[in-house]
Enzyme design. Structure first.
Site, mmCIF file in Angstrom:
data_model
loop_
_atom_site.group_PDB
_atom_site.id
_atom_site.type_symbol
_atom_site.label_atom_id
_atom_site.label_comp_id
_atom_site.label_asym_id
_atom_site.label_seq_id
_atom_site.Cartn_x
_atom_site.Cartn_y
_atom_site.Cartn_z
ATOM 1 N N LYS A 103 0.868 -1.176 0.000
ATOM 2 C CA LYS A 103 0.000 0.000 0.000
ATOM 3 C C LYS A 103 0.911 1.235 0.000
ATOM 4 O O LYS A 103 2.023 1.198 0.507
ATOM 5 C CB LYS A 103 -0.875 0.028 1.255
ATOM 6 C CG LYS A 103 -1.619 -1.278 1.539
ATOM 7 C CD LYS A 103 -2.682 -1.583 0.524
ATOM 8 C CE LYS A 103 -3.459 -2.825 0.874
ATOM 9 N NZ LYS A 103 -3.004 -4.041 0.246
ATOM 10 N N GLY A 104 0.466 2.313 -0.575
ATOM 11 C CA GLY A 104 1.247 3.535 -0.574
ATOM 12 C C GLY A 104 2.067 3.740 -1.831
ATOM 13 O O GLY A 104 2.788 4.712 -1.945
ATOM 14 N N CYS A 105 1.960 2.813 -2.764
ATOM 15 C CA CYS A 105 2.671 2.944 -4.032
ATOM 16 C C CYS A 105 1.642 3.215 -5.126
ATOM 17 O O CYS A 105 0.608 2.553 -5.179
ATOM 18 C CB CYS A 105 3.431 1.665 -4.376
ATOM 19 S SG CYS A 105 4.740 1.258 -3.213
ATOM 20 N N GLN A 106 1.933 4.171 -5.990
ATOM 21 C CA GLN A 106 1.014 4.471 -7.086
ATOM 22 C C GLN A 106 0.972 3.310 -8.075
ATOM 23 O O GLN A 106 -0.082 2.923 -8.547
ATOM 24 C CB GLN A 106 1.442 5.747 -7.802
ATOM 25 C CG GLN A 106 0.514 6.135 -8.941
ATOM 26 C CD GLN A 106 0.954 7.415 -9.630
ATOM 27 O OE1 GLN A 106 2.046 7.919 -9.399
ATOM 28 N NE2 GLN A 106 0.104 7.934 -10.473
ATOM 29 N N SER A 107 2.134 2.755 -8.386
ATOM 30 C CA SER A 107 2.178 1.587 -9.262
ATOM 31 C C SER A 107 1.970 0.337 -8.406
ATOM 32 O O SER A 107 1.960 0.398 -7.180
ATOM 33 C CB SER A 107 3.520 1.526 -9.991
ATOM 34 O OG SER A 107 4.573 1.533 -9.068
#
Length: 150
Positions: free
Chosen positions: A59-63
């Site tokens: 979680k917390g990653c755009q990709s």
């Protein structure tokens, strides 16, 4: 700290960070450094298909990023992959520094190479968030191992 007080493994973590700083230092501009980062990401080992599940997605990653650490002979070995080229490169440099290390080494090692390379200053805010999420996951997994052993 002098060389006599460093363990061989800690020295190898420091050496890996120094190697990365040196490698990125060869490039004159950030377009070349991004290309090198992409090339490193392309060389990531095959990601085990059984780990491409939501429970291993960060979680917390755009990709999309999948990260898993497994304990082998007292060390944590990390496997990770992303669907984005630059993020895969970031994964590659993090794994070079943190994979196949003891949990104590991982927790004790700050990612100083990120600032030295200039990566922190040249990532978009969303990629910085992703980098932070990856570091948090790696260090959190290591801390969980230390807590379980205590």
């Amino acid at each position: 700290m002098n060389a006599g007080t460093m363990t061989a493994a800690a020295s190898s973590i420091a050496q890996e960070q120094d190697d990365l700083i040196g490698e990125f230092g060869f490039f004159d501009d950030w377009m070349e450094r991004y290309q090198y980062l992409i090339d490193l990401g392309r060389k990531l080992p095959e990601f085990p298909e059984e780990y491409r599940r939501d429970e291993f997605k960060l979680k917390g990653c755009q990709s999309q990023v999948w990260l898993v650490g497994e304990k082998r002979d007292g060390r944590l070995v990390f496997h990770a992959i992303s669907d984005a080229a630059i993020v895969s490169g970031i994964i590659a440099v993090l794994l070079r520094v943190y994979s196949n290390r003891t949990p104590a080494e991982i927790v004790a090692t700050e990612p100083s190479f990120i600032a030295e390379i200039g990566l922190d200053a040249h990532l978009s805010p969303t990629r910085k968030n992703g980098l932070g999420a990856m570091l948090t996951a790696i260090k959190g997994r290591a801390q969980a191992e230390l807590d379980a052993a205590a």
